[in-house]
Design a protein around this motif. Structure first.
Motif, PDB file in Angstrom:
ATOM      1  N   UNK A  66       1.020  16.348  -9.454  1.00 56.32           N
ATOM      2  CA  UNK A  66       1.321  14.941  -9.700  1.00 56.32           C
ATOM      3  C   UNK A  66       2.286  14.348  -8.695  1.00 56.32           C
ATOM      4  N   UNK A  67       2.380  14.940  -7.528  1.00 56.00           N
ATOM      5  CA  UNK A  67       3.295  14.445  -6.508  1.00 56.00           C
ATOM      6  C   UNK A  67       2.786  13.122  -5.953  1.00 56.00           C
ATOM      7  N   UNK A  68       3.690  12.150  -5.887  1.00 53.41           N
ATOM      8  CA  UNK A  68       3.316  10.856  -5.312  1.00 53.41           C
ATOM      9  C   UNK A  68       3.222  11.003  -3.805  1.00 53.41           C
ATOM     10  N   UNK A  69       2.119  10.543  -3.230  1.00 53.19           N
ATOM     11  CA  UNK A  69       1.915  10.628  -1.787  1.00 53.19           C
ATOM     12  C   UNK A  69       2.124   9.254  -1.179  1.00 53.19           C
ATOM     13  N   UNK A  70       2.831   9.227  -0.072  1.00 55.96           N
ATOM     14  CA  UNK A  70       3.056   7.960   0.597  1.00 55.96           C
ATOM     15  C   UNK A  70       1.778   7.508   1.277  1.00 55.96           C
ATOM     16  N   UNK A  71       1.515   6.208   1.178  1.00 55.51           N
ATOM     17  CA  UNK A  71       0.390   5.616   1.893  1.00 55.51           C
ATOM     18  C   UNK A  71       0.895   4.359   2.573  1.00 55.51           C
ATOM     19  N   UNK A  72       0.234   3.972   3.635  1.00 53.30           N
ATOM     20  CA  UNK A  72       0.577   2.727   4.306  1.00 53.30           C
ATOM     21  C   UNK A  72      -0.026   1.578   3.513  1.00 53.30           C
ATOM     22  N   UNK A  86      -1.018  -2.394   2.921  1.00 52.12           N
ATOM     23  CA  UNK A  86      -1.442  -3.493   3.791  1.00 52.12           C
ATOM     24  C   UNK A  86      -0.338  -4.548   3.886  1.00 52.12           C
ATOM     25  N   UNK A  87      -0.451  -5.388   4.882  1.00 48.87           N
ATOM     26  CA  UNK A  87       0.569  -6.420   5.089  1.00 48.87           C
ATOM     27  C   UNK A  87       0.577  -7.414   3.928  1.00 48.87           C
ATOM     28  N   UNK A  88      -0.585  -7.755   3.422  1.00 51.08           N
ATOM     29  CA  UNK A  88      -0.700  -8.703   2.310  1.00 51.08           C
ATOM     30  C   UNK A  88      -1.253  -7.981   1.083  1.00 51.08           C
ATOM     31  N   UNK A  89      -1.037  -8.527  -0.070  1.00 47.08           N
ATOM     32  CA  UNK A  89      -1.518  -7.960  -1.343  1.00 47.08           C
ATOM     33  C   UNK A  89      -1.017  -6.533  -1.545  1.00 47.08           C
ATOM     34  N   UNK A  90       0.274  -6.355  -1.348  1.00 47.89           N
ATOM     35  CA  UNK A  90       0.858  -5.020  -1.473  1.00 47.89           C
ATOM     36  C   UNK A  90       0.965  -4.569  -2.924  1.00 47.89           C
ATOM     37  N   UNK A  91       0.982  -5.501  -3.859  1.00 45.03           N
ATOM     38  CA  UNK A  91       1.190  -5.167  -5.260  1.00 45.03           C
ATOM     39  C   UNK A  91       0.152  -4.161  -5.775  1.00 45.03           C
ATOM     40  N   UNK A  92      -1.081  -4.260  -5.290  1.00 45.58           N
ATOM     41  CA  UNK A  92      -2.137  -3.347  -5.733  1.00 45.58           C
ATOM     42  C   UNK A  92      -1.860  -1.897  -5.325  1.00 45.58           C
ATOM     43  N   UNK A  93      -1.070  -1.703  -4.285  1.00 41.90           N
ATOM     44  CA  UNK A  93      -0.807  -0.357  -3.772  1.00 41.90           C
ATOM     45  C   UNK A  93       0.570   0.172  -4.151  1.00 41.90           C
ATOM     46  N   UNK A  94       1.323  -0.585  -4.945  1.00 38.93           N
ATOM     47  CA  UNK A  94       2.689  -0.194  -5.284  1.00 38.93           C
ATOM     48  C   UNK A  94       2.701   0.484  -6.643  1.00 38.93           C
TER      49      UNK A  94
END
Length: 164
Positions: A140-146, A148-156
């Motif tokens: 269950x380790x959280x992996x860092x991902x890049x 996007x410049x816009x619409x970051x909320x979906x990836x947070x």
């Protein structure tokens, strides 16, 4: 200090601490890895070029057997040392270590795939395994991902949100 299978097999704990596998697990993986190596070696040179003539064993070969090659690549995966350290432990040069890793990594993956031991990375793969009643271990380790410049909320993930 020269690492090889002959020096590690005398004690299960030595092999396990060096490669992550005990002797039984190592011997289960060995035939599939040896088959992958023999298939590769019949067709290609170490540099990846198509063979022009039959392969012959040389006296100065660093890896005396396939077991030593498997120890080499598993040691790299287990400890993730620098190539200079690998060169020191296996009495190779750093460029040769890089070359051997480049050759042996795909062969190990091929052997693990043949034995159906490759870790699943998607939930679909896990679902198929869970259906047959196999015990699953989840990381269950959280992996860092890049993001996007816009619409970051979906990836947070929200794990680092400060609550006041």
């Amino acid at each position: 200090m020269h690492l090889n299978y002959a020096s590690l097999q005398v004690k299960n704990s030595l092999l396990k601490s060096s490669t992550g596998l005990g002797i039984k697990e190592f011997l289960i993986l060995l035939p599939a890895f040896e088959n992958a190596w023999n298939t590769y070696n019949l067709r290609y040179t170490l540099e990846g070029l198509e063979r022009q003539r039959r392969c012959t064993s040389r006296k100065n070969n660093r890896f005396k057997c396939v077991e030593d090659m498997l120890v080499f690549i598993l040691y790299d995966y287990r400890h993730n040392p620098t190539q200079e350290v690998m060169a020191l432990h296996f009495e190779l040069t750093q460029p040769k270590v890089a070359l051997w890793i480049k050759v042996l990594e795909p062969l190990l993956l091929k052997a693990l795939t043949q034995l159906k031991l490759v870790p699943k990375r998607t939930s679909d793969g896990l679902d198929k395994i869970a259906e047959i009643g196999v015990t699953l271990l989840l990381d269950g380790t959280e992996r860092q991902i890049n993001r996007p410049k816009y619409d970051q909320q979906d990836y947070y993930s929200g794990k680092k949100t400060v609550i006041h």
